[in-house]
Structure formats: structure tokens, C-alpha cells
Design an enzyme around this catalytic site. Sequence first.
Site, PDB file in Angstrom:
ATOM      1  N   PRO A  92       0.819  -1.225   0.000  1.00  0.00           N
ATOM      2  CA  PRO A  92       0.000   0.000   0.000  1.00  0.00           C
ATOM      3  C   PRO A  92       0.847   1.267   0.000  1.00  0.00           C
ATOM      4  O   PRO A  92       0.325   2.356  -0.198  1.00  0.00           O
ATOM      5  CB  PRO A  92      -0.813  -0.100   1.301  1.00  0.00           C
ATOM      6  N   GLU A 119       3.999  -8.382   8.706  1.00  0.00           N
ATOM      7  CA  GLU A 119       3.856  -6.919   8.797  1.00  0.00           C
ATOM      8  C   GLU A 119       4.560  -6.210   7.654  1.00  0.00           C
ATOM      9  O   GLU A 119       4.519  -4.984   7.558  1.00  0.00           O
ATOM     10  CB  GLU A 119       4.397  -6.413  10.135  1.00  0.00           C
ATOM     11  N   ARG A 157      -3.798  -9.427 -20.424  1.00  0.00           N
ATOM     12  CA  ARG A 157      -4.867  -9.001 -21.344  1.00  0.00           C
ATOM     13  C   ARG A 157      -4.386  -8.016 -22.396  1.00  0.00           C
ATOM     14  O   ARG A 157      -5.023  -7.852 -23.432  1.00  0.00           O
ATOM     15  CB  ARG A 157      -6.006  -8.338 -20.568  1.00  0.00           C
ATOM     16  N   ASP A 172      -9.771  -1.125 -25.803  1.00  0.00           N
ATOM     17  CA  ASP A 172      -9.110   0.144 -26.102  1.00  0.00           C
ATOM     18  C   ASP A 172     -10.070   1.303 -25.992  1.00  0.00           C
ATOM     19  O   ASP A 172      -9.773   2.314 -25.370  1.00  0.00           O
ATOM     20  CB  ASP A 172      -8.533   0.135 -27.527  1.00  0.00           C
TER      21      ASP A 172
HETATM   22  C1  9WO Z   1      -0.679  -2.043   7.578  1.00  0.00           C
HETATM   23  C2  9WO Z   1      -0.985  -0.786   8.073  1.00  0.00           C
HETATM   24  C3  9WO Z   1      -1.572  -0.385   9.268  1.00  0.00           C
HETATM   25  C4  9WO Z   1      -1.759   1.000   9.468  1.00  0.00           C
HETATM   26  C5  9WO Z   1      -1.401   1.922   8.495  1.00  0.00           C
HETATM   27  C6  9WO Z   1      -0.841   1.484   7.297  1.00  0.00           C
HETATM   28  C7  9WO Z   1      -0.644   0.142   7.118  1.00  0.00           C
HETATM   29  N1  9WO Z   1      -0.123  -0.503   6.071  1.00  0.00           N
HETATM   30  C8  9WO Z   1      -0.118  -1.810   6.375  1.00  0.00           C
HETATM   31  C9  9WO Z   1       0.419  -2.763   5.453  1.00  0.00           C
HETATM   32  O1  9WO Z   1       0.956  -2.360   4.449  1.00  0.00           O
HETATM   33  N2  9WO Z   1       0.344  -4.088   5.752  1.00  0.00           N
HETATM   34  C10 9WO Z   1       0.890  -5.052   4.806  1.00  0.00           C
HETATM   35  C11 9WO Z   1      -0.209  -6.008   4.432  1.00  0.00           C
HETATM   36  C12 9WO Z   1       2.072  -5.800   5.360  1.00  0.00           C
HETATM   37  C13 9WO Z   1       2.590  -6.784   4.326  1.00  0.00           C
HETATM   38  C14 9WO Z   1       1.465  -7.661   3.814  1.00  0.00           C
HETATM   39  N3  9WO Z   1       0.365  -6.845   3.396  1.00  0.00           N
HETATM   40  C15 9WO Z   1       0.196  -6.451   2.109  1.00  0.00           C
HETATM   41  C16 9WO Z   1      -0.676  -5.547   1.545  1.00  0.00           C
HETATM   42  N4  9WO Z   1       0.936  -6.925   1.123  1.00  0.00           N
HETATM   43  N5  9WO Z   1       0.589  -6.328  -0.021  1.00  0.00           N
HETATM   44  C17 9WO Z   1      -0.392  -5.502   0.195  1.00  0.00           C
HETATM   45  C18 9WO Z   1      -0.944  -4.696  -0.835  1.00  0.00           C
HETATM   46  C19 9WO Z   1      -2.013  -3.871  -0.643  1.00  0.00           C
HETATM   47  C20 9WO Z   1      -2.481  -3.080  -1.688  1.00  0.00           C
HETATM   48  N6  9WO Z   1      -1.874  -3.101  -2.880  1.00  0.00           N
HETATM   49  C21 9WO Z   1      -0.814  -3.897  -3.077  1.00  0.00           C
HETATM   50  C22 9WO Z   1      -0.330  -4.708  -2.080  1.00  0.00           C
END
Ligand code: 9WO
Length: 248
Positions: A92, A119, A157, A172
Site C-alpha cells: 500500500p 507486517e 490481457r 481500447d
Molecule cells: C498495515 C498498516 C496499518 C496501518 C497503516 C498502514 C498500514 N499498512 C499496512 C500494510 O501495508 N500491511 C501489509 C499487508 C504488510 C505486508 C502484507 N500486506 C500487504 C498488503 N501486502 N501487499 C499488500 C498490498 C495492498 C495493496 N496493494 C498492493 C499490495
Amino acid sequence: MVLTRFDIVTLFPEMVTAAANYGVTGRAIERGIVSLSVWNPRDYTHDRHKTVDDRPYGGGPGMVMKYQPLHDAVMDAKQAPVGNSKVVCLSPQGKPITQALLKDASQLSQLVLVAGRYEGMDERFVELDCDEEWSLGDYVISGGELAALIVIDAITRLLPGVLGDADSAEQDSYMAGLLDCPHYTRPEQINGRAVPEVLMGGNHADIARWRLKQSLGRTWQRRPDLLKNNNLDADQEKLLKEFIVELN
Ligand code: 9WO
């Protein structure tokens, strides 16, 4: 060059391969248009317990993915390089994934996607081993696997020969920044709701205009942000005005 090779670094390789073997991606793999390889950091550990995570410096809940197994897995995935390749981790904290970003990525020859769990990953892996960090959007999921699958699906795709010509052309035109129009199939009536009259006749020009009008109207109603960077031509402006007038 066009993308031919996906590699995913994941603690749950069977989750990724199982899902990728269905539908459009499954067919593209079967037909040899793309290949998908999975790399499990657990296979790159050297201790008896196959440890891939450790406690976070500074304390706090949960565990962090260790550098070395991730690094060694990515090194293996990048072996025998096939042209230009990129290592992308999903989180994220990354750059928001858009159709434009995916279209650019479809020009690579190899994309290594790293899916995190727990985490998250040791930040030095992100800094030293990853070229980019990508995000699905502002919400938290439990791991990167589903995000990696979305990236693979969306890019596949776009590759030549994956979709039929008609499907690609349609894609497209719709990805020109508008939402899709509504679709209907039989029966003609459901709970007093009829299929729009224009779709019941055979006037293809009228049908195409109606669909464009619905796309414009729905985009205006639901995603006005998309219209801000989409300069409508005079005809589209007229259709959108009609849509708004017809709302009453
Ligand atoms: C937890 C969190 C809590 C409070 C504020 C921000 C926060 N971010 C996260 C977080 O990134 N947790 C991850 C969850 C830890 C690693 C595994 N997780 C995860 C989410 N892997 N990949 C995603 C993800 C989410 C959205 N787009 C691409 C990947």
C-alpha cells in the site's frame, strides 16, 4: 519487446499458480504466450526451521520478512535475464496501479513481482533489490499475492494474441477513460424492468450512440474525476447533455 515472463516471489506459490491457471491468464500460459514461475523465500533459508521472518527492531506486534531469503529468491528469479526486466514489490506504500502504468510494464520482457506477508518486508530489501513499489489502492489486504495476480491478469490481457481482435478493440475504446455501459441479456422483463428499447431493435448506429451516452453519463455520475482529464469532443458533450436532461 513484449512481456513474456512473470516471476513471483511468494511464501504461497500454490495460491498464485492455482489462480493464474484459470481464464485468460490460464490460456495465455497454456499457449506459451507468457510463462509464470514462482520462487519461495522459504527455499532459500539455511536453518533447520526455514525461518523467513524475524522480530521487528523497535518492537511492536507481528513479524518482518528477513532480507536474505527474499534477496536470494529474487536473484534466482532474475537469472538468465531475458532483455529488460523489473523487480516490483506490492504494498500500500507503492505507486497507485493504473492502466497506463500496466501498459508501460507490458513492454518489459520480464516482471518479477514480490508479494509480502506478515507486517511487511525489511525496508532494505525494498531499497536495494526492488526497482519499484506498486499499490492497488488505499486499503490493506493480508499479503501481496492477490495484488500480484491482479497485475498479471491486467498485463496479460494487453499482450498481443491474448484477446481476440474484437475484444482488444473494445477494451481500447473503453479504457479511453470512461466507465462501461450497462449490459442486458434474456429475459426481456425482470420484476417489471424492461431491456432498453433501443437494444431490442437492430439499429447498430443507434445502439453504439446509446452505449456511448450511457458510458459518458455513468462516468459523469459516478466518477466525475475521470472526466476532468478527458477532453470530450463536441458530439460526446452533446450526448452527455442529453443524458443529464433525460434524468429530469
Ligand atoms: C498495515 C498498516 C496499518 C496501518 C497503516 C498502514 C498500514 N499498512 C499496512 C500494510 O501495508 N500491511 C501489509 C499487508 C504488510 C505486508 C502484507 N500486506 C500487504 C498488503 N501486502 N501487499 C499488500 C498490498 C495492498 C495493496 N496493494 C498492493 C499490495
